[in-house]
Design a protein around this motif. Structure first.
Motif, PDB file in Angstrom:
ATOM      1  N   ASP A  42       2.463  42.564 120.944  1.00  0.00           N
ATOM      2  CA  ASP A  42       2.450  41.923 122.261  1.00  0.00           C
ATOM      3  C   ASP A  42       3.709  41.096 122.507  1.00  0.00           C
ATOM      4  O   ASP A  42       4.196  40.997 123.631  1.00  0.00           O
ATOM      5  N   TYR A  43       4.288  40.518 121.434  1.00  0.00           N
ATOM      6  CA  TYR A  43       5.512  39.727 121.576  1.00  0.00           C
ATOM      7  C   TYR A  43       6.717  40.636 121.834  1.00  0.00           C
ATOM      8  O   TYR A  43       7.512  40.410 122.754  1.00  0.00           O
ATOM      9  N   TYR A  44       6.855  41.686 121.031  1.00  0.00           N
ATOM     10  CA  TYR A  44       8.031  42.562 121.131  1.00  0.00           C
ATOM     11  C   TYR A  44       7.990  43.459 122.369  1.00  0.00           C
ATOM     12  O   TYR A  44       9.040  43.856 122.881  1.00  0.00           O
ATOM     13  N   ALA A  45       6.785  43.766 122.865  1.00  0.00           N
ATOM     14  CA  ALA A  45       6.667  44.582 124.080  1.00  0.00           C
ATOM     15  C   ALA A  45       7.351  43.889 125.256  1.00  0.00           C
ATOM     16  O   ALA A  45       7.953  44.538 126.111  1.00  0.00           O
ATOM     17  N   GLY A  46       7.277  42.563 125.265  1.00  0.00           N
ATOM     18  CA  GLY A  46       7.939  41.800 126.322  1.00  0.00           C
ATOM     19  C   GLY A  46       9.451  41.834 126.221  1.00  0.00           C
ATOM     20  O   GLY A  46      10.154  41.540 127.196  1.00  0.00           O
ATOM     21  N   LEU A  47       9.970  42.201 125.049  1.00  0.00           N
ATOM     22  CA  LEU A  47      11.418  42.302 124.851  1.00  0.00           C
ATOM     23  C   LEU A  47      11.928  43.728 125.052  1.00  0.00           C
ATOM     24  O   LEU A  47      13.126  43.971 124.975  1.00  0.00           O
ATOM     25  N   GLY A  48      10.987  44.661 125.249  1.00  0.00           N
ATOM     26  CA  GLY A  48      11.392  46.034 125.525  1.00  0.00           C
ATOM     27  C   GLY A  48      11.418  46.959 124.333  1.00  0.00           C
ATOM     28  O   GLY A  48      11.944  48.068 124.425  1.00  0.00           O
ATOM     29  N   TYR A  49      10.860  46.528 123.205  1.00  0.00           N
ATOM     30  CA  TYR A  49      10.763  47.415 122.038  1.00  0.00           C
ATOM     31  C   TYR A  49       9.489  47.113 121.270  1.00  0.00           C
ATOM     32  O   TYR A  49       8.745  46.189 121.618  1.00  0.00           O
ATOM     33  N   HIS A  50       9.218  47.901 120.221  1.00  0.00           N
ATOM     34  CA  HIS A  50       7.959  47.801 119.494  1.00  0.00           C
ATOM     35  C   HIS A  50       8.122  47.079 118.165  1.00  0.00           C
ATOM     36  O   HIS A  50       9.212  47.043 117.588  1.00  0.00           O
ATOM     37  N   CYS A  51       7.030  46.520 117.697  1.00  0.00           N
ATOM     38  CA  CYS A  51       6.984  46.001 116.332  1.00  0.00           C
ATOM     39  C   CYS A  51       6.963  47.213 115.395  1.00  0.00           C
ATOM     40  O   CYS A  51       6.134  48.107 115.549  1.00  0.00           O
ATOM     41  N   LYS A  52       7.852  47.258 114.443  1.00  0.00           N
ATOM     42  CA  LYS A  52       8.042  48.486 113.661  1.00  0.00           C
ATOM     43  C   LYS A  52       6.847  48.824 112.770  1.00  0.00           C
ATOM     44  O   LYS A  52       6.436  49.969 112.642  1.00  0.00           O
ATOM     45  N   ASN A  53       6.273  47.812 112.103  1.00  0.00           N
ATOM     46  CA  ASN A  53       5.163  48.018 111.155  1.00  0.00           C
ATOM     47  C   ASN A  53       5.537  48.971 110.017  1.00  0.00           C
ATOM     48  O   ASN A  53       4.701  49.726 109.513  1.00  0.00           O
ATOM     49  N   LYS A  54       6.794  48.956 109.645  1.00  0.00           N
ATOM     50  CA  LYS A  54       7.316  49.733 108.520  1.00  0.00           C
ATOM     51  C   LYS A  54       8.444  48.934 107.865  1.00  0.00           C
ATOM     52  O   LYS A  54       8.971  47.996 108.466  1.00  0.00           O
ATOM     53  N   PRO A  55       8.852  49.304 106.646  1.00  0.00           N
ATOM     54  CA  PRO A  55       9.940  48.588 105.968  1.00  0.00           C
ATOM     55  C   PRO A  55      11.258  48.628 106.746  1.00  0.00           C
ATOM     56  O   PRO A  55      11.494  49.539 107.551  1.00  0.00           O
ATOM     57  N   PHE A  56      12.099  47.658 106.491  1.00  0.00           N
ATOM     58  CA  PHE A  56      13.434  47.618 107.092  1.00  0.00           C
ATOM     59  C   PHE A  56      14.273  48.772 106.552  1.00  0.00           C
ATOM     60  O   PHE A  56      14.239  49.083 105.361  1.00  0.00           O
ATOM     61  N   ASP A  57      15.074  49.382 107.431  1.00  0.00           N
ATOM     62  CA  ASP A  57      16.004  50.434 107.025  1.00  0.00           C
ATOM     63  C   ASP A  57      17.438  49.938 106.954  1.00  0.00           C
ATOM     64  O   ASP A  57      18.319  50.626 106.442  1.00  0.00           O
ATOM     65  N   SER A  58      17.676  48.748 107.480  1.00  0.00           N
ATOM     66  CA  SER A  58      19.003  48.132 107.409  1.00  0.00           C
ATOM     67  C   SER A  58      18.850  46.627 107.539  1.00  0.00           C
ATOM     68  O   SER A  58      17.850  46.142 108.097  1.00  0.00           O
ATOM     69  N   LEU A  59      19.829  45.889 107.050  1.00  0.00           N
ATOM     70  CA  LEU A  59      19.781  44.434 107.183  1.00  0.00           C
ATOM     71  C   LEU A  59      19.894  44.015 108.646  1.00  0.00           C
ATOM     72  O   LEU A  59      19.257  43.055 109.072  1.00  0.00           O
ATOM     73  N   GLU A  60      20.722  44.746 109.418  1.00  0.00           N
ATOM     74  CA  GLU A  60      20.935  44.406 110.823  1.00  0.00           C
ATOM     75  C   GLU A  60      19.644  44.473 111.639  1.00  0.00           C
ATOM     76  O   GLU A  60      19.520  43.802 112.671  1.00  0.00           O
ATOM     77  N   GLU A  61      18.683  45.246 111.168  1.00  0.00           N
ATOM     78  CA  GLU A  61      17.385  45.352 111.843  1.00  0.00           C
ATOM     79  C   GLU A  61      16.682  44.001 111.890  1.00  0.00           C
ATOM     80  O   GLU A  61      15.850  43.740 112.764  1.00  0.00           O
ATOM     81  N   LEU A  62      17.054  43.126 110.987  1.00  0.00           N
ATOM     82  CA  LEU A  62      16.465  41.793 110.936  1.00  0.00           C
ATOM     83  C   LEU A  62      16.738  40.999 112.219  1.00  0.00           C
ATOM     84  O   LEU A  62      15.985  40.090 112.579  1.00  0.00           O
ATOM     85  N   LEU A  63      17.804  41.366 112.930  1.00  0.00           N
ATOM     86  CA  LEU A  63      18.145  40.682 114.181  1.00  0.00           C
ATOM     87  C   LEU A  63      17.117  40.932 115.279  1.00  0.00           C
ATOM     88  O   LEU A  63      17.107  40.230 116.295  1.00  0.00           O
ATOM     89  N   LEU A  64      16.250  41.927 115.096  1.00  0.00           N
ATOM     90  CA  LEU A  64      15.204  42.222 116.075  1.00  0.00           C
ATOM     91  C   LEU A  64      13.974  41.345 115.890  1.00  0.00           C
ATOM     92  O   LEU A  64      13.108  41.283 116.760  1.00  0.00           O
ATOM     93  N   VAL A  65      13.885  40.681 114.748  1.00  0.00           N
ATOM     94  CA  VAL A  65      12.691  39.909 114.392  1.00  0.00           C
ATOM     95  C   VAL A  65      12.686  38.554 115.093  1.00  0.00           C
ATOM     96  O   VAL A  65      13.726  37.908 115.262  1.00  0.00           O
ATOM     97  N   LYS A  66      11.517  38.130 115.488  1.00  0.00           N
ATOM     98  CA  LYS A  66      11.341  36.853 116.180  1.00  0.00           C
ATOM     99  C   LYS A  66      11.949  35.704 115.376  1.00  0.00           C
ATOM    100  O   LYS A  66      11.723  35.567 114.172  1.00  0.00           O
ATOM    101  N   GLY A  67      12.740  34.871 116.051  1.00  0.00           N
ATOM    102  CA  GLY A  67      13.322  33.684 115.429  1.00  0.00           C
ATOM    103  C   GLY A  67      14.701  33.907 114.840  1.00  0.00           C
ATOM    104  O   GLY A  67      15.471  32.946 114.685  1.00  0.00           O
ATOM    105  N   MET A  68      15.042  35.141 114.496  1.00  0.00           N
ATOM    106  CA  MET A  68      16.334  35.410 113.874  1.00  0.00           C
ATOM    107  C   MET A  68      17.455  35.340 114.910  1.00  0.00           C
ATOM    108  O   MET A  68      17.331  35.851 116.010  1.00  0.00           O
ATOM    109  N   THR A  69      18.559  34.685 114.529  1.00  0.00           N
ATOM    110  CA  THR A  69      19.740  34.588 115.391  1.00  0.00           C
ATOM    111  C   THR A  69      20.952  35.128 114.645  1.00  0.00           C
ATOM    112  O   THR A  69      20.914  35.311 113.420  1.00  0.00           O
TER     113      THR A  69
END
Length: 248
Positions: A193-220
């Motif tokens: 519900d949080y990520y849908a408002g940002l235009g993408y989905h919560c992955k619910n799978k392991p990270f495939d790259s470190l840069e993917e962490l930038l999609l997570v809530k709170g990360m800058t």
């Protein structure tokens, strides 16, 4: 009178011919300059392509060389189980140092180097280390869970960020990689519900790259820049284990 008229005609024709010749010279000069510029651009692009190709194969040479060093270490019964920050996955030889093994290794008309940047977590200057960097010396974000969230959150706090923000990031990491749609912690996590408002989905799978962490809530970008050298995504499954023999 006829001679005068003939002379005038010749003068007029000479002027016209001179005018045509001058214009022809201008056109030819313009064409020559244009062709010269085009040739210079083509030569520059050709040099760039050749340099890019050389860089690619120098990088491949460095990769193959590093794999060979790891292979030699695995065959050495005295050193294969004794990694250190300085000697990681390479045989400990009194006559060789990581610098002599990995600095400016010649290949063709160039050379490659195998090195990594070692940063001081307490704010000191970074230093260049020749050799291989052990991924097991880092915190595996794919192994983050509710039971061990304090490891990653403590790192974020140690790097100078707010504890509440650290908890938001860490519990959101847990929600990002788990297969459930339920918040791992009601006050801090984030699901679909949080990520849908940002235009993408919560992955619910392991990270495939470190840069993917930038999609997570709170990360800058600021936090990511400071944390990226202390975390890894490998292995994608398994527990949170850190090799203290090679850790900074």
């Amino acid at each position: 009178m006829e001679k005068y008229r003939l002379g005038r005609r010749l003068q007029n024709n000479s002027g016209i011919i001179l005018f045509i010749v001058l214009w022809a010279l201008v056109i030819l000069t313009t064409l020559a300059v244009s062709l010269g510029r085009g040739t210079n651009i083509e030569l520059t692009l050709a040099k760039y392509s050749i340099a890019k190709l050389k860089a690619k194969y120098l990088a491949w040479g460095g990769l193959v060389y590093a794999i060979h060093q790891i292979s030699l270490d695995s065959e050495d019964k005295d050193s294969k189980d004794k990694d250190t920050l300085t000697y990681c996955a390479i045989s400990i030889d009194a006559e060789k140092s990581p610098e002599s093994l990995f600095k400016e290794r010649p290949l063709g008309d160039g050379y490659f180097e195998v090195a990594f940047s070692q940063e001081d977590i307490l704010g000191g200057k970074s230093s260049l280390r020749f050799g291989l960097e052990d991924e097991e010396r880092k915190i595996n974000i794919n192994a983050t869970s509710v039971s061990n969230e304090g490891v990653l959150s403590s790192l974020i706090v140690l790097l100078g960020f707010d504890e509440e923000l650290a908890k938001t990031i860490v519990f959101s990491v847990v929600d990002w990689i788990d297969a459930e749609d339920t918040l791992s912690q009601q006050s801090y996590g984030a699901e679909e519900d949080y990520y849908a408002g940002l235009g993408y989905h919560c992955k619910n799978k392991p990270f495939d790259s470190l840069e993917e962490l930038l999609l997570v809530k709170g990360m800058t970008k600021e936090i990511f820049k400071k944390i990226k050298n202390y975390i890894t995504i490998f292995p994608k499954t398994g527990g949170l284990k850190i090799n203290f023999d090679t850790a900074s």
